[in-house]
Design an enzyme around this catalytic site. Structure first.
Site, PDB file in Angstrom:
ATOM      1  N   ASP A   1      53.817  33.393  27.224  1.00 54.07           N
ATOM      2  CA  ASP A   1      53.830  32.122  26.501  1.00 54.07           C
ATOM      3  C   ASP A   1      54.945  32.135  25.454  1.00 54.07           C
ATOM      4  O   ASP A   1      56.113  32.298  25.792  1.00 54.07           O
ATOM      5  CB  ASP A   1      52.432  31.897  25.897  1.00 54.07           C
ATOM      6  CG  ASP A   1      52.202  30.504  25.332  1.00 54.07           C
ATOM      7  OD1 ASP A   1      52.921  30.115  24.403  1.00 54.07           O
ATOM      8  OD2 ASP A   1      51.285  29.811  25.794  1.00 54.07           O
TER       9      ASP A   1
ATOM     10  N   ASP B   1      47.126  28.402  35.805  1.00 53.85           N
ATOM     11  CA  ASP B   1      47.494  27.949  34.458  1.00 53.85           C
ATOM     12  C   ASP B   1      48.151  26.572  34.527  1.00 53.85           C
ATOM     13  O   ASP B   1      49.120  26.373  35.258  1.00 53.85           O
ATOM     14  CB  ASP B   1      48.452  28.971  33.856  1.00 53.85           C
ATOM     15  CG  ASP B   1      48.792  28.707  32.397  1.00 53.85           C
ATOM     16  OD1 ASP B   1      48.214  27.775  31.799  1.00 53.85           O
ATOM     17  OD2 ASP B   1      49.631  29.447  31.857  1.00 53.85           O
TER      18      ASP B   1
ATOM     19  N   GLY C   1      43.747  32.065  34.954  1.00 60.23           N
ATOM     20  CA  GLY C   1      44.400  31.030  34.178  1.00 60.23           C
ATOM     21  C   GLY C   1      45.398  31.560  33.164  1.00 60.23           C
ATOM     22  O   GLY C   1      46.059  32.578  33.384  1.00 60.23           O
ATOM     23  N   HIS C   2      45.462  30.872  32.015  1.00 58.89           N
ATOM     24  CA  HIS C   2      46.497  31.113  31.010  1.00 58.89           C
ATOM     25  C   HIS C   2      46.402  32.514  30.421  1.00 58.89           C
ATOM     26  O   HIS C   2      47.375  33.263  30.398  1.00 58.89           O
ATOM     27  CB  HIS C   2      46.363  30.043  29.917  1.00 58.89           C
ATOM     28  CG  HIS C   2      47.481  30.019  28.928  1.00 58.89           C
ATOM     29  ND1 HIS C   2      48.777  29.734  29.280  1.00 58.89           N
ATOM     30  CD2 HIS C   2      47.492  30.239  27.582  1.00 58.89           C
ATOM     31  CE1 HIS C   2      49.550  29.766  28.201  1.00 58.89           C
ATOM     32  NE2 HIS C   2      48.787  30.084  27.161  1.00 58.89           N
ATOM     33  N   PHE C   3      45.230  32.876  29.917  1.00 62.18           N
ATOM     34  CA  PHE C   3      45.048  34.193  29.301  1.00 62.18           C
ATOM     35  C   PHE C   3      44.495  35.160  30.350  1.00 62.18           C
ATOM     36  O   PHE C   3      43.326  35.548  30.335  1.00 62.18           O
ATOM     37  CB  PHE C   3      44.140  34.091  28.079  1.00 62.18           C
ATOM     38  CG  PHE C   3      44.822  33.479  26.882  1.00 62.18           C
ATOM     39  CD1 PHE C   3      45.878  34.127  26.267  1.00 62.18           C
ATOM     40  CD2 PHE C   3      44.418  32.246  26.385  1.00 62.18           C
ATOM     41  CE1 PHE C   3      46.523  33.565  25.164  1.00 62.18           C
ATOM     42  CE2 PHE C   3      45.048  31.680  25.284  1.00 62.18           C
ATOM     43  CZ  PHE C   3      46.106  32.340  24.674  1.00 62.18           C
TER      44      PHE C   3
END
Length: 325
Positions: A138, A272, A298-300
């Site tokens: 990120d 994500d 997903g994102h994390f």
């Protein structure tokens, strides 16, 4: 496939918390436990700002720098660090305005990605880290890649996890932020307030995860408490606006990949919506030898797939950093 299976088998042995040895007494077993890894929690003054960082591993080991994303901090690496610290000196800083680092008033401090890269550089210089692999995620991607442009000779390897460096990776989620980039208006700025609300913070930890029972609610409660500090909303909105300065640097980031060819492992949560898989594939244009693993998460991703990611990362670093300090 055979190498991956062997990697996972070896990793299972490496990360086993205990082993059993036969004793001279048949009905007894001696339980031998590995010594627990000690994580250190420290603060360094860099250009008048207190930068908090976590550190673990041998002082003379190859350095691995872990660069976190939004809206978290070095807290996101709390579970990964002990699994790497058997062999590597692992350093994970908090940027100003995040985690336990200082959070100066946004009217008196430049919350920019360029400034963050300068501060991380200052921290690594103070710690004597002259060469390092980087894990970028990120916000950590533009921070780390800016650092790489400043000192390309210092980067020994890259681990990329949902960190963008290509136009293809900025999709629908970014449209309201791009509107703010375009007009810089207070109306567009206020329209992004929901990005620092609890609902969005929880969304980042839960959306697209393959097994929600693995995701601790402590994550979004912890992050939201820090987001809700007085003045922090403006810090985050300043950073949303400054993210626009990263996009014109994408060609330079890509040239760094092509010219320096750092060994690269890409472990990407394919579900994500913030940094989707469309941003992962283009890395192979400039780094055709990179390992790409799209994970059902997903994102994390570390919250959901640590058991998959840690062996991949440990094996990658073992192959690529042997003899590099």
């Amino acid at each position: 496939m055979k190498r991956l299976i062997m990697t996972l088998m070896l990793a299972t042995v490496s990360f086993a918390p205990m082993s059993f040895a036969a004793s001279s007494t048949p009905d007894q077993a001696i339980i031998t436990r590995q010594a627990p890894v000690t994580l250190h929690y420290r603060t360094a003054a860099i250009d008048g700002v207190n930068i908090f960082y976590r550190e673990a591993g041998p002082k003379d080991g190859p350095v691995v720098v872990l660069l976190h994303g939004f809206p978290t901090s070095s807290h996101m690496f709390r579970n990964l660090m002990p699994l790497l610290a058997d062999r590597y000196r692992v350093i994970a800083p908090d940027y100003p305005g995040f985690g336990q680092s200082d959070a100066p008033d946004h009217t008196k401090f430049a919350y920019t990605f360029g400034h963050y890269a300068d501060l991380v550089e200052g921290l690594l210089d103070q710690l004597g880290a002259k060469k390092y692999a980087m894990y970028v995620m990120d916000y950590g991607a533009p921070v780390g890649y800016r650092l790489a442009l400043k000192h390309p000779d210092r980067v020994t390897a890259l681990i990329v996890q949902n960190g963008n460096a290509y136009d293809e990776g900025l999709r629908e989620f970014w449209d309201p932020i791009k509107k703010y980039w375009a007009d810089g208006s207070n109306e567009s700025r206020d329209g992004l307030s929901g990005l620092v609300a609890l609902e969005t913070t929880k969304f980042q930890y839960t959306d697209g995860m393959s097994d929600l029972s693995r995701i601790s609610p402590d994550n979004w409660i912890h992050d939201q408490a820090l987001l809700d500090r007085p003045g922090n909303k403006d810090i985050q909105l300043d950073l949303f606006y400054d993210y626009r300065t990263n996009v014109p640097l994408y060609p330079q980031f890509q040239a760094f990949f092509r010219d320096r060819k750092p060994p690269t492992l890409i472990v990407w949560g394919k579900n994500d919506k913030i940094f989707p898989a469309e941003g992962a594939h283009p890395y192979l244009r400039d780094l055709p030898d990179a390992e790409l693993h799209l994970l059902d998460t997903g994102h994390f991703a570390l919250e959901d797939k640590l058991d998959v990611m840690a062996p991949l990362i440990h094996d990658f670093l073992g192959r690529e950093l042997a003899g590099k300090n």
